[in-house]
Structure formats: C-alpha cells, structure tokens
Design a protein around this motif. Structure first.
Motif, PDB file in Angstrom:
ATOM      1  N   ASN A 119       5.391   3.953   3.473  1.00 28.54           N
ATOM      2  CA  ASN A 119       4.544   3.068   4.263  1.00 28.54           C
ATOM      3  C   ASN A 119       5.468   2.306   5.217  1.00 28.54           C
ATOM      4  O   ASN A 119       6.131   1.350   4.824  1.00 28.54           O
ATOM      5  N   ALA A 120       5.500   2.737   6.461  1.00 27.40           N
ATOM      6  CA  ALA A 120       6.395   2.131   7.447  1.00 27.40           C
ATOM      7  C   ALA A 120       6.060   0.658   7.675  1.00 27.40           C
ATOM      8  O   ALA A 120       6.933  -0.117   8.058  1.00 27.40           O
ATOM      9  N   ALA A 121       4.810   0.267   7.427  1.00 24.39           N
ATOM     10  CA  ALA A 121       4.414  -1.135   7.602  1.00 24.39           C
ATOM     11  C   ALA A 121       4.894  -1.997   6.443  1.00 24.39           C
ATOM     12  O   ALA A 121       5.006  -3.215   6.589  1.00 24.39           O
ATOM     13  N   ARG A 122       5.189  -1.381   5.290  1.00 26.20           N
ATOM     14  CA  ARG A 122       5.613  -2.111   4.086  1.00 26.20           C
ATOM     15  C   ARG A 122       4.760  -3.365   3.884  1.00 26.20           C
ATOM     16  O   ARG A 122       5.260  -4.474   3.783  1.00 26.20           O
ATOM     17  N   SER A 123       3.443  -3.118   3.803  1.00 21.53           N
ATOM     18  CA  SER A 123       2.478  -4.209   3.771  1.00 21.53           C
ATOM     19  C   SER A 123       1.507  -4.052   2.608  1.00 21.53           C
ATOM     20  O   SER A 123       1.137  -2.940   2.266  1.00 21.53           O
ATOM     21  N   PRO A 124       1.060  -5.166   2.016  1.00 21.88           N
ATOM     22  CA  PRO A 124       0.044  -5.091   0.973  1.00 21.88           C
ATOM     23  C   PRO A 124      -1.370  -4.928   1.532  1.00 21.88           C
ATOM     24  O   PRO A 124      -2.309  -4.720   0.772  1.00 21.88           O
ATOM     25  N   THR A 125      -1.534  -5.015   2.847  1.00 22.56           N
ATOM     26  CA  THR A 125      -2.881  -4.948   3.436  1.00 22.56           C
ATOM     27  C   THR A 125      -3.036  -3.867   4.495  1.00 22.56           C
ATOM     28  O   THR A 125      -4.092  -3.744   5.102  1.00 22.56           O
TER      29      THR A 125
ATOM     30  N   SER B 266       6.191   7.500  12.367  1.00 17.44           N
ATOM     31  CA  SER B 266       5.854   8.549  13.341  1.00 17.44           C
ATOM     32  C   SER B 266       6.815   9.734  13.270  1.00 17.44           C
ATOM     33  O   SER B 266       6.389  10.892  13.388  1.00 17.44           O
ATOM     34  N   ALA B 267       8.093   9.494  13.050  1.00 13.08           N
ATOM     35  CA  ALA B 267       9.060  10.600  12.946  1.00 13.08           C
ATOM     36  C   ALA B 267       8.803  11.426  11.681  1.00 13.08           C
ATOM     37  O   ALA B 267       8.846  12.661  11.717  1.00 13.08           O
ATOM     38  N   ASP B 268       8.512  10.737  10.557  1.00 15.67           N
ATOM     39  CA  ASP B 268       8.197  11.442   9.311  1.00 15.67           C
ATOM     40  C   ASP B 268       6.922  12.269   9.459  1.00 15.67           C
ATOM     41  O   ASP B 268       6.832  13.389   8.957  1.00 15.67           O
ATOM     42  N   LEU B 269       5.934  11.698  10.152  1.00 19.07           N
ATOM     43  CA  LEU B 269       4.667  12.396  10.329  1.00 19.07           C
ATOM     44  C   LEU B 269       4.840  13.630  11.202  1.00 19.07           C
ATOM     45  O   LEU B 269       4.300  14.701  10.889  1.00 19.07           O
TER      46      LEU B 269
ATOM     47  N   GLU C 155       0.840  -1.186   0.000  1.00 15.86           N
ATOM     48  CA  GLU C 155       0.000   0.000   0.000  1.00 15.86           C
ATOM     49  C   GLU C 155       0.882   1.245   0.000  1.00 15.86           C
ATOM     50  O   GLU C 155       1.901   1.293   0.685  1.00 15.86           O
ATOM     51  N   ALA C 156       0.483   2.227  -0.776  1.00  9.29           N
ATOM     52  CA  ALA C 156       1.146   3.534  -0.805  1.00  9.29           C
ATOM     53  C   ALA C 156       0.359   4.471   0.117  1.00  9.29           C
ATOM     54  O   ALA C 156      -0.825   4.251   0.364  1.00  9.29           O
TER      55      ALA C 156
END
Length: 148
Positions: free
Chosen positions: A45-51, A57-60, A23-24
C-alpha cells in the motif's frame, strides 16, 4: 459468484491482518478467460494509510506486464478496510477499473487485525456495485464436481 480456494482466502485474510492498522491491497491473477483466481500477489500500500490504499504505479506496471507475459488477468482485486465495514467506498468505486474482476474487501475494523472480520466480494462496473456470494472450496476440482 466468486469461487476461491481456502488457501487463497486464508492468504488474503492473513495479509489484511498483517498490514493492520494500515489497509492491505493486492491482486489474485488467473489464466486469461477462465475467471479462476490462482496466483496470489500481495502488493504494498503505497499510501501506507489506515483509510486509503494505493498501488505503487511502478509495481502495478510491472504486475500488468508480468500478467500479460503469463497470459493472465486480474481475477480478484482486494483490499482491507480497517475502520469501516467491508463495502466499497466512493473512492474504491471511482478507482474500480477492471470490470471483469471481483473486488474483495476484508474488514478488520474493531478487531485490531485479529478476531472476527468481514470478507465480501463485489462486482463494480461503471460505478454500479453488486455484492456476490463467495464460495470457499478446498480445490477447484471440488468446485467443478459440485457444479457438474
């Protein structure tokens, strides 16, 4: 209704396709109080997940400080769904904490990141999801002419 330029629309779709099968996610900021999306900010996407997607948090924190310094606010919060339709999941709804933002979802399901896709926008306020129309314009001047 969400009105955005063709360039921003294309950049959001391009990001969704580029990150597929994960996911982007990202934000489009605009001048505070205008509701006008202007500055495209793709996020990792810190989770680097397809779902699932998760902003680092630092980027945000850095992003919100930057928007504050520039007198901006998040006008669009976007992410992609890679295996389901472009509709907010229960998790998406629970994480929606910007009541003034448009939540854009791009589905790349069944496309391998290419081909047909869904591009939809929603308002999510206190757990209530409302779909809204999306208008693509070449420029905001064009949008003002058609409404004025």
């Amino acid at each position: 209704m969400l009105t955005l330029t063709r360039d921003l629309y294309d950049r959001i779709v391009e990001h969704a396709r580029a990150d597929h099968p994960d996911e982007a996610c990202g934000v489009v900021a605009g001048p505070a109080g205008t509701g006008r999306p202007e500055r495209f900010i793709p996020m990792l996407n810190a989770a680097r997940s397809p779902t699932f997607y998760e902003f680092d948090s630092a980027d945000l924190l850095k992003l919100y400080r930057e928007m504050d310094d520039r007198d901006e606010e998040p006008v669009i919060v976007y992410h992609s769904h890679t295996a389901t339709e472009a509709y907010p999941s229960r998790t998406d709804i629970s994480y929606a904490n910007e009541p003034g933002a448009h939540y854009v979802l791009v589905s790349t399901a069944d496309t391998d990141g290419a081909g047909e896709f869904q591009f939809r926008s929603f308002r999510i306020v206190e757990g209530e999801v409302t779909e809204e129309k999306v208008e693509i314009v070449e420029s905001y001047a064009e949008a003002n002419e058609s409404t004025g």
